[in-house]
Design a protein around this motif. Structure first.
Motif, mmCIF file in Angstrom:
data_model
loop_
_atom_site.group_PDB
_atom_site.id
_atom_site.type_symbol
_atom_site.label_atom_id
_atom_site.label_comp_id
_atom_site.label_asym_id
_atom_site.label_seq_id
_atom_site.Cartn_x
_atom_site.Cartn_y
_atom_site.Cartn_z
ATOM 1 N N LYS A 186 -50.214 -15.986 -46.324
ATOM 2 C CA LYS A 186 -50.652 -16.883 -45.048
ATOM 3 C C LYS A 186 -51.920 -16.772 -44.052
ATOM 4 O O LYS A 186 -52.343 -17.345 -43.949
ATOM 5 N N HIS A 191 -51.344 -22.002 -48.225
ATOM 6 C CA HIS A 191 -49.926 -23.112 -48.186
ATOM 7 C C HIS A 191 -49.002 -22.408 -48.827
ATOM 8 O O HIS A 191 -49.200 -22.564 -49.863
ATOM 9 N N GLU A 198 -39.290 -20.687 -47.819
ATOM 10 C CA GLU A 198 -40.024 -20.073 -47.947
ATOM 11 C C GLU A 198 -40.158 -19.128 -49.492
ATOM 12 O O GLU A 198 -40.309 -19.058 -50.698
#
Length: 265
Positions: A186, A191, A198
């Motif tokens: 990140k 992305h 995540e």
């Protein structure tokens, strides 16, 4: 045999990089110049005779892989299996197939039309696993498939290639935790897929996974060229079982969300 497998995966990797340039950058970022061990490579296909999961797997069985696990994804209408090689430095392979008969008639007709264009012996060709798309498909057919199944649309557009490669975090020199890998990605502007969070999985299921969102690349449809999601890069950390060996299977609930890395933003 190992040299033969390495040659196969080098070809698969080069084809993957052609539409996933971020993977080469991330490979350098995480590996810091050292080789990166791939945890697994993933493929998509249809459950039609010419190109079903068994046909793809036959190429792997011929070079020393064995079948090790089976998975079901009812919402996405997929069946999957994973395969492992006796040489643990070689990537596992995760193959899924779309259950075509579970879709509406118009979707089935498009998919059958695509596969009908292929020779009967397509799966026996040496380059099958990196042959790409060898059928013709229109942008309207792609859009029709996309409404019913992103998986089907992606496969119609890209054909036979690695949907993703996966970095083994266990074998990285600079990173121990998936949180560290994600933070580094990140910070570098990549992305991540946040479907289901995540990080998919945890210590309890002995596998943690994360992935980038797919790159975009141009596809030449039969009537026009469009830029659509291509392939992505995944990251996996495995935890030891009671016998001390790292868990080598997959977690269906996590994989279900990983599939969504190719969804258009």
């Amino acid at each position: 045999m190992t040299a033969q497998v390495s040659h196969l995966f080098n070809n698969i990797w080069q084809q993957y990089l052609a539409v996933t340039p971020s993977a080469n950058e991330i490979h350098q970022l995480l590996g810091d110049g050292a080789d990166v061990i791939n945890d697994h490579v993933a493929y998509r296909t249809f459950n039609l005779d010419k190109v079903n999961l068994t046909k793809l797997a036959s190429q792997l069985l011929a070079v020393g892989y064995t079948e090790c696990g089976e998975y079901d994804f009812p919402e996405k209408k997929l069946t999957a299996k994973h395969f492992e090689h006796s040489d643990s430095t070689l990537p596992k392979v995760f193959i899924s197939e779309l259950r075509v008969e579970e879709f509406p008639a118009d979707v089935q007709a498009i998919i059958h039309g695509l596969v009908k264009q292929l020779p009967d012996n397509i799966s026996e060709q040496a380059n099958f696993l990196y042959s790409g798309r060898t059928w013709q498909v229109s942008s309207n057919e792609y859009k029709t498939l996309l409404k019913a199944s992103e998986y089907a649309a992606w496969l119609a557009a890209w054909g036979y290639r690695a949907n993703h490669f996966t970095v083994s975090i266990n074998h990285l020199n600079k990173f121990d935790e998936i949180t560290e890998v994600n933070a580094t990605l990140k910070k570098s502007g990549y992305h991540l897929n946040t479907a289901g969070g995540e990080i998919k999985g945890n210590l309890a299921v002995m596998l943690e996974q994360s992935s980038t969102l797919a790159d975009n690349a141009k596809v030449e449809f039969s009537d026009k060229t469009m830029e659509i999601p291509s392939c992505f890069y995944e990251f996996a950390k495995r935890y030891p079982q009671e016998n001390g060996e790292l868990y080598s299977g997959f977690v269906a609930a996590s994989a279900d969300k990983i599939f969504e890395s190719t969804h258009a933003a």
